[in-house]
Design a protein around this motif. Structure first.
Motif, PDB file in Angstrom:
ATOM      1  N   PHE A   1       0.917  -1.328   0.066  1.00 58.94           N
ATOM      2  CA  PHE A   1       0.137  -0.042  -0.072  1.00 58.94           C
ATOM      3  C   PHE A   1       0.865   1.228   0.057  1.00 58.94           C
ATOM      4  CE2 PHE A   1      -2.903  -3.178   1.767  1.00 58.94           C
ATOM      5  CZ  PHE A   1      -3.814  -3.110   1.215  1.00 58.94           C
ATOM      6  N   GLY A   2       0.491   2.227  -0.826  1.00 61.09           N
ATOM      7  CA  GLY A   2       1.361   3.603  -0.695  1.00 61.09           C
ATOM      8  C   GLY A   2       1.136   4.312   0.639  1.00 61.09           C
ATOM      9  N   PRO A   3       1.688   5.356   0.490  1.00 57.33           N
ATOM     10  CA  PRO A   3       2.013   6.059   1.819  1.00 57.33           C
ATOM     11  C   PRO A   3       0.595   6.858   2.268  1.00 57.33           C
ATOM     12  CG  PRO A   3       3.751   7.046   0.280  1.00 57.33           C
ATOM     13  CD  PRO A   3       2.701   6.102  -0.403  1.00 57.33           C
ATOM     14  N   SER A   4      -0.294   7.273   1.139  1.00 55.92           N
ATOM     15  CA  SER A   4      -1.472   7.807   1.546  1.00 55.92           C
ATOM     16  C   SER A   4      -2.511   6.772   2.240  1.00 55.92           C
ATOM     17  CB  SER A   4      -2.037   8.302   0.333  1.00 55.92           C
ATOM     18  OG  SER A   4      -2.396   7.461  -0.594  1.00 55.92           O
ATOM     19  N   ALA A   5      -2.517   5.502   1.579  1.00 52.93           N
ATOM     20  CA  ALA A   5      -3.310   4.667   2.166  1.00 52.93           C
ATOM     21  C   ALA A   5      -2.959   4.330   3.631  1.00 52.93           C
ATOM     22  CB  ALA A   5      -3.304   3.176   1.216  1.00 52.93           C
ATOM     23  N   ARG A   6      -1.473   4.071   3.803  1.00 60.03           N
ATOM     24  CA  ARG A   6      -1.265   3.747   5.078  1.00 60.03           C
ATOM     25  C   ARG A   6      -1.469   4.816   6.066  1.00 60.03           C
ATOM     26  NH1 ARG A   6       4.609   2.203   4.340  1.00 60.03           N
ATOM     27  NH2 ARG A   6       4.541   1.076   2.362  1.00 60.03           N
ATOM     28  N   ALA A   7      -1.277   6.355   5.735  1.00 63.57           N
ATOM     29  CA  ALA A   7      -1.658   7.164   6.584  1.00 63.57           C
ATOM     30  C   ALA A   7      -3.163   7.257   6.732  1.00 63.57           C
ATOM     31  CB  ALA A   7      -1.253   8.627   5.904  1.00 63.57           C
ATOM     32  N   ALA A   8      -4.302   6.789   5.800  1.00 60.48           N
ATOM     33  CA  ALA A   8      -5.572   6.942   6.131  1.00 60.48           C
ATOM     34  C   ALA A   8      -5.826   5.830   7.151  1.00 60.48           C
ATOM     35  CB  ALA A   8      -6.305   6.750   4.778  1.00 60.48           C
ATOM     36  N   PHE A   9      -5.087   4.439   7.168  1.00 62.21           N
ATOM     37  CA  PHE A   9      -5.439   3.671   8.098  1.00 62.21           C
ATOM     38  C   PHE A   9      -5.106   3.923   9.467  1.00 62.21           C
ATOM     39  CE2 PHE A   9      -4.012  -0.232  10.294  1.00 62.21           C
ATOM     40  CZ  PHE A   9      -5.107  -0.946  10.244  1.00 62.21           C
ATOM     41  N   VAL A  10      -3.851   4.559   9.534  1.00 67.24           N
ATOM     42  CA  VAL A  10      -3.497   5.025  11.075  1.00 67.24           C
ATOM     43  C   VAL A  10      -4.172   5.927  11.502  1.00 67.24           C
ATOM     44  CG1 VAL A  10      -1.591   6.323  12.109  1.00 67.24           C
ATOM     45  CG2 VAL A  10      -1.085   4.592  10.413  1.00 67.24           C
ATOM     46  N   VAL A  11      -4.770   7.105  10.784  1.00 67.57           N
ATOM     47  CA  VAL A  11      -5.935   7.999  11.175  1.00 67.57           C
ATOM     48  C   VAL A  11      -7.299   7.124  11.707  1.00 67.57           C
ATOM     49  CG1 VAL A  11      -7.336   9.758  10.583  1.00 67.57           C
ATOM     50  CG2 VAL A  11      -4.869   9.911   9.906  1.00 67.57           C
ATOM     51  N   ALA A  12      -7.662   6.387  10.846  1.00 66.98           N
ATOM     52  CA  ALA A  12      -8.868   5.615  11.058  1.00 66.98           C
ATOM     53  C   ALA A  12      -8.638   4.847  12.437  1.00 66.98           C
ATOM     54  CB  ALA A  12      -9.316   4.909   9.926  1.00 66.98           C
ATOM     55  N   ALA A  13      -7.417   4.043  12.636  1.00 68.98           N
ATOM     56  CA  ALA A  13      -7.300   3.187  13.578  1.00 68.98           C
ATOM     57  C   ALA A  13      -7.099   4.134  15.036  1.00 68.98           C
ATOM     58  CB  ALA A  13      -6.053   2.539  13.472  1.00 68.98           C
ATOM     59  N   GLY A  14      -6.593   5.258  14.712  1.00 70.33           N
ATOM     60  CA  GLY A  14      -6.382   6.149  15.907  1.00 70.33           C
ATOM     61  C   GLY A  14      -7.765   6.978  16.344  1.00 70.33           C
ATOM     62  N   ALA A  15      -8.563   7.094  15.622  1.00 73.04           N
ATOM     63  CA  ALA A  15      -9.953   7.663  15.747  1.00 73.04           C
ATOM     64  C   ALA A  15     -10.870   6.545  16.290  1.00 73.04           C
ATOM     65  CB  ALA A  15     -10.723   7.990  14.383  1.00 73.04           C
ATOM     66  N   ALA A  16     -10.648   5.208  15.874  1.00 77.01           N
ATOM     67  CA  ALA A  16     -11.313   4.218  16.844  1.00 77.01           C
ATOM     68  C   ALA A  16     -10.901   4.093  18.036  1.00 77.01           C
ATOM     69  CB  ALA A  16     -11.262   2.884  15.763  1.00 77.01           C
ATOM     70  N   ILE A  17      -9.664   4.019  18.279  1.00 80.71           N
ATOM     71  CA  ILE A  17      -8.939   3.891  19.586  1.00 80.71           C
ATOM     72  C   ILE A  17      -9.429   5.146  20.365  1.00 80.71           C
ATOM     73  CG2 ILE A  17      -6.951   4.018  20.863  1.00 80.71           C
ATOM     74  CD1 ILE A  17      -5.698   2.615  18.752  1.00 80.71           C
ATOM     75  N   VAL A  18      -9.415   6.371  20.053  1.00 80.58           N
ATOM     76  CA  VAL A  18      -9.801   7.503  20.807  1.00 80.58           C
ATOM     77  C   VAL A  18     -11.443   7.369  21.123  1.00 80.58           C
ATOM     78  CG1 VAL A  18     -10.209   9.949  20.752  1.00 80.58           C
ATOM     79  CG2 VAL A  18      -8.051   9.060  20.131  1.00 80.58           C
ATOM     80  N   LEU A  19     -12.176   6.927  20.087  1.00 78.01           N
ATOM     81  CA  LEU A  19     -13.588   6.959  20.374  1.00 78.01           C
ATOM     82  C   LEU A  19     -14.012   5.832  21.363  1.00 78.01           C
ATOM     83  CD1 LEU A  19     -15.111   7.646  16.961  1.00 78.01           C
ATOM     84  CD2 LEU A  19     -15.419   9.179  18.896  1.00 78.01           C
ATOM     85  N   SER A  20     -13.337   4.652  21.114  1.00 77.97           N
ATOM     86  CA  SER A  20     -13.533   3.723  22.348  1.00 77.97           C
ATOM     87  C   SER A  20     -13.113   4.037  23.677  1.00 77.97           C
ATOM     88  CB  SER A  20     -12.590   2.244  21.684  1.00 77.97           C
ATOM     89  OG  SER A  20     -11.576   2.602  21.731  1.00 77.97           O
ATOM     90  N   LEU A  21     -12.150   4.659  23.757  1.00 78.05           N
ATOM     91  CA  LEU A  21     -11.599   5.274  25.155  1.00 78.05           C
ATOM     92  C   LEU A  21     -12.486   6.182  25.640  1.00 78.05           C
ATOM     93  CD1 LEU A  21      -7.766   5.440  24.771  1.00 78.05           C
ATOM     94  CD2 LEU A  21      -9.175   3.797  26.118  1.00 78.05           C
ATOM     95  N   PHE A  22     -13.055   7.202  24.790  1.00 81.98           N
ATOM     96  CA  PHE A  22     -13.985   7.956  25.104  1.00 81.98           C
ATOM     97  C   PHE A  22     -15.216   7.682  25.762  1.00 81.98           C
ATOM     98  CE2 PHE A  22     -17.440  11.078  24.128  1.00 81.98           C
ATOM     99  CZ  PHE A  22     -17.263  12.044  25.034  1.00 81.98           C
ATOM    100  N   PHE A  23     -15.894   6.650  24.985  1.00 82.00           N
ATOM    101  CA  PHE A  23     -17.237   6.014  25.176  1.00 82.00           C
ATOM    102  C   PHE A  23     -16.929   4.971  26.552  1.00 82.00           C
ATOM    103  CE2 PHE A  23     -18.413   7.192  21.068  1.00 82.00           C
ATOM    104  CZ  PHE A  23     -19.404   7.885  21.655  1.00 82.00           C
ATOM    105  N   TRP A  24     -15.717   4.428  26.609  1.00 78.13           N
ATOM    106  CA  TRP A  24     -15.402   3.678  27.726  1.00 78.13           C
ATOM    107  C   TRP A  24     -15.403   4.491  29.096  1.00 78.13           C
ATOM    108  CZ3 TRP A  24     -10.456   2.535  30.677  1.00 78.13           C
ATOM    109  CH2 TRP A  24     -10.506   1.590  31.324  1.00 78.13           C
ATOM    110  N   ALA A  25     -14.915   5.372  29.032  1.00 75.86           N
ATOM    111  CA  ALA A  25     -14.575   6.514  30.175  1.00 75.86           C
ATOM    112  C   ALA A  25     -15.948   7.044  30.617  1.00 75.86           C
ATOM    113  CB  ALA A  25     -13.546   7.298  29.830  1.00 75.86           C
ATOM    114  N   PHE A  26     -17.154   7.305  29.462  1.00 77.22           N
ATOM    115  CA  PHE A  26     -18.119   7.761  30.112  1.00 77.22           C
ATOM    116  C   PHE A  26     -19.165   6.881  29.924  1.00 77.22           C
ATOM    117  CE2 PHE A  26     -15.262  11.569  29.144  1.00 77.22           C
ATOM    118  CZ  PHE A  26     -15.375  12.324  30.221  1.00 77.22           C
TER     119      PHE A  26
END
Length: 65
Positions: A40-65
């Protein structure tokens, strides 16, 4: 002199005939062993990292509240 009843002794050998060896495998350096491998190219890897990071942040946000 009497002959043998078991046939010619020249037909039997002491060594077993070896099967032919396969051709050596040609390995090209710097290429994947599987030519169907897709990198995969750099833009596809960056999109995957952003999506994974957003999923982690959202899961931590909903787990805390």
């Amino acid at each position: 002199m009497a002959g043998t009843t078991q046939g010619s002794r020249r037909a039997t050998t002491w060594t077993v005939e070896q099967p032919p060896r396969p051709a050596p495998r040609i390995v090209r350096l710097g290429r994947p062993a599987n030519d169907n491998d897709y990198r995969f190219g750099p833009s596809a890897r960056a999109a995957f990292v952003v999506a994974a990071g957003a999923a982690i942040v959202l899961s931590l946000f909903f787990w805390a509240f």
